[in-house]
Write a protein that holds these residues in place. Structure first.
Motif, PDB file in Angstrom:
ATOM      1  N   HIS A 117       0.755  -1.120   0.068  1.00 47.22           N
ATOM      2  CA  HIS A 117       0.104  -0.065   0.046  1.00 47.22           C
ATOM      3  C   HIS A 117       0.896   1.059   0.044  1.00 47.22           C
ATOM      4  CE1 HIS A 117      -3.276  -2.866   0.573  1.00 47.22           C
ATOM      5  NE2 HIS A 117      -3.038  -3.059   1.843  1.00 47.22           N
ATOM      6  N   PHE A 118       1.599   1.360  -1.364  1.00 45.26           N
ATOM      7  CA  PHE A 118       2.642   2.535  -1.241  1.00 45.26           C
ATOM      8  C   PHE A 118       2.201   3.802  -0.978  1.00 45.26           C
ATOM      9  CE2 PHE A 118       3.944  -0.990  -4.307  1.00 45.26           C
ATOM     10  CZ  PHE A 118       4.978  -1.713  -3.402  1.00 45.26           C
ATOM     11  N   LYS A 119       1.097   4.217  -1.555  1.00 44.67           N
ATOM     12  CA  LYS A 119       0.289   5.701  -1.318  1.00 44.67           C
ATOM     13  C   LYS A 119       0.107   5.621   0.092  1.00 44.67           C
ATOM     14  CE  LYS A 119      -0.983   6.495  -6.079  1.00 44.67           C
ATOM     15  NZ  LYS A 119      -2.101   6.784  -6.749  1.00 44.67           N
ATOM     16  N   SER A 149       4.685   4.733  -6.059  1.00 47.94           N
ATOM     17  CA  SER A 149       3.276   5.196  -6.407  1.00 47.94           C
ATOM     18  C   SER A 149       3.200   5.978  -7.579  1.00 47.94           C
ATOM     19  CB  SER A 149       3.025   5.998  -5.161  1.00 47.94           C
ATOM     20  OG  SER A 149       3.380   5.451  -3.976  1.00 47.94           O
ATOM     21  N   ASP A 150       4.456   5.923  -8.332  1.00 47.49           N
ATOM     22  CA  ASP A 150       4.616   6.548  -9.828  1.00 47.49           C
ATOM     23  C   ASP A 150       4.773   8.081  -9.578  1.00 47.49           C
ATOM     24  OD1 ASP A 150       4.270   3.985 -11.096  1.00 47.49           O
ATOM     25  OD2 ASP A 150       1.767   4.277 -10.937  1.00 47.49           O
ATOM     26  N   ALA A 155      10.369  11.509  -6.628  1.00 49.73           N
ATOM     27  CA  ALA A 155      11.340  10.438  -5.890  1.00 49.73           C
ATOM     28  C   ALA A 155      12.904  10.760  -6.199  1.00 49.73           C
ATOM     29  CB  ALA A 155      11.124   9.105  -6.397  1.00 49.73           C
ATOM     30  N   LYS A 156      13.204  11.226  -7.156  1.00 48.78           N
ATOM     31  CA  LYS A 156      14.499  11.644  -7.707  1.00 48.78           C
ATOM     32  C   LYS A 156      15.362  12.630  -6.655  1.00 48.78           C
ATOM     33  CE  LYS A 156      17.243  13.291 -11.774  1.00 48.78           C
ATOM     34  NZ  LYS A 156      17.614  14.431 -11.992  1.00 48.78           N
ATOM     35  N   ILE A 179      15.180   5.550 -12.648  1.00 48.31           N
ATOM     36  CA  ILE A 179      14.439   6.759 -13.003  1.00 48.31           C
ATOM     37  C   ILE A 179      15.004   7.544 -14.480  1.00 48.31           C
ATOM     38  CG2 ILE A 179      14.099   9.281 -12.323  1.00 48.31           C
ATOM     39  CD1 ILE A 179      13.807   8.153  -9.268  1.00 48.31           C
ATOM     40  N   SER A 180      16.395   7.417 -14.407  1.00 50.54           N
ATOM     41  CA  SER A 180      17.086   8.112 -15.632  1.00 50.54           C
ATOM     42  C   SER A 180      16.643   7.132 -16.703  1.00 50.54           C
ATOM     43  CB  SER A 180      18.456   8.075 -15.177  1.00 50.54           C
ATOM     44  OG  SER A 180      18.909   8.801 -14.237  1.00 50.54           O
ATOM     45  N   LEU A 181      16.575   5.803 -16.679  1.00 48.25           N
ATOM     46  CA  LEU A 181      16.253   4.805 -17.753  1.00 48.25           C
ATOM     47  C   LEU A 181      15.067   5.405 -18.166  1.00 48.25           C
ATOM     48  CD1 LEU A 181      17.050   2.611 -19.610  1.00 48.25           C
ATOM     49  CD2 LEU A 181      16.289   1.238 -17.858  1.00 48.25           C
ATOM     50  N   PHE A 182      13.828   5.462 -17.052  1.00 46.81           N
ATOM     51  CA  PHE A 182      12.509   5.894 -17.531  1.00 46.81           C
ATOM     52  C   PHE A 182      12.577   7.166 -18.251  1.00 46.81           C
ATOM     53  CE2 PHE A 182       8.742   8.257 -16.121  1.00 46.81           C
ATOM     54  CZ  PHE A 182       7.745   7.308 -16.486  1.00 46.81           C
ATOM     55  N   ASN A 183      13.418   8.244 -17.997  1.00 44.57           N
ATOM     56  CA  ASN A 183      13.595   9.362 -18.709  1.00 44.57           C
ATOM     57  C   ASN A 183      14.414   9.367 -19.851  1.00 44.57           C
ATOM     58  OD1 ASN A 183      11.925  10.749 -16.868  1.00 44.57           O
ATOM     59  ND2 ASN A 183      13.538  11.068 -15.366  1.00 44.57           N
TER      60      ASN A 183
END
Length: 222
Positions: A117-119, A149-150, A155-156, A179-183
Motif C-alpha cells: 500500500h505504497f501511497k 506510487s508513480d 522521488a528523484k 528513473i534515468s532509464l525511465f527518462n
C-alpha cells in the motif's frame, strides 16, 4: 540513578540477565505500574522471546489501556513476525495515544510498504523524515514509496538526498538509474547502475539494469 535507568543501561551493554533481575524487582515493588511490564517486554523482545514479551505488553495494557509504549511494543512484536496488519493497528494506536516519535511513524509506514500500500505509506514515512532528518533509511524508504506510487519526479531528489548522506548507498544509485532509464537518459542510468555494482557487486537488479541500458545503447548505435 533509578532502577529503570540502571536496567536500561544494562540492556545497552547486552547484560540481559542483570537487566531482567532489576526489571523483576521493579515489577515486584510496583505491580500496578505498567511501565515495568513495558520495559520487561522490550527486553524480552530484544532477546527474541516473543511469546513472553507479548504477555508483558498485554499486562501493561490491562493495567492502563492508555500506555502508548505498550502498543508500540506490540507493534514491534507483530512487525518482527511479519504480521503487518496487526503491527499497523498497534503502531496507529500508539500514535493516537501521543507517541509522536520518528520510529513509530517509520514502522507504521513500513507496515503499509510491506503490504504494497505504497501511497498509504507516504505520509508516515514523510513524517518520520521530518522528525529525524538524519535518518537515512527512513528517507530512502520515503523515496522508494514515492517511486512505487508513480511519483517519479518527486522521488528523484529524495534519492539524491540519500546519496548526500551516504554516497555509497547502492540502492539509491539503482533507483536513480531506473528513473534515468525511465527518462531515457541512458548514460546517466548506466553511471548509476555502475556505481551500484561498484558498491555492491552482487546487486542483481543493478546488473540487470546495466544490461538493459547497454542493449538499448547498442540498438541506438545501429
Amino acid at each position: 540513578m533509578d532502577k529503570n535507568t540502571q536496567a536500561i543501561n544494562y540492556m545497552k551493554e547486552n547484560k540481559f540477565e542483570e537487566a531482567a533481575g532489576i526489571f523483576t524487582e521493579i515489577i515486584e515493588e510496583n505491580p500496578e505500574d505498567p511501565v515495568g511490564y513495558v520495559n520487561f517486554g522490550n527486553l524480552l523482545l530484544h532477546i527474541n522471546d516473543l511469546t513472553r514479551a507479548q504477555r508483558f505488553f498485554e499486562k501493561a495494557i490491562e493495567l492502563d489501556e492508555h500506555v502508548a509504549t505498550a502498543y508500540y511494543g506490540l507493534g514491534n512484536l507483530y512487525f518482527e513476525q511479519s504480521l503487518y496488519p496487526k503491527a499497523q493497528e498497534n503502531f496507529q494506536k500508539a500514535i493516537d495515544l501521543g507517541l509522536l516519535e520518528s520510529d513509530v511513524y517509520y514502522l507504521l509506514g513500513m507496515t503499509f510498504q510491506h503490504q504494497e500500500h505504497f501511497k498509504l505509506a507516504l505520509p508516515y514515512l514523510l513524517r518520520a523524515t521530518e522528525l529525524d532528518p538524519d535518518d537515512e533509511e527512513a528517507l530512502f524508504q520515503y523515496g522508494l514509496s514515492l517511486a512505487q506510487s508513480d511519483h517519479i519526479t518527486d522521488a528523484k531528489p529524495v534519492f539524491e538526498s540519500v546519496l548526500k548522506m551516504n554516497a555509497d548507498h547502492s540502492d539509491a544509485h539503482y533507483n536513480l538509474g531506473v528513473i534515468s532509464l525511465f527518462n531515457e537518459q541512458l548514460s546517466i542510468a548506466l553511471d548509476h547502475f555502475d556505481e551500484a555494482l561498484r558498491i555492491q557487486p552482487d546487486h542483481f537488479l543493478a546488473a540487470n539494469g546495466k544490461k538493459n541500458v547497454e542493449e538499448a545503447m547498442s540498438e541506438n548505435d545501429k
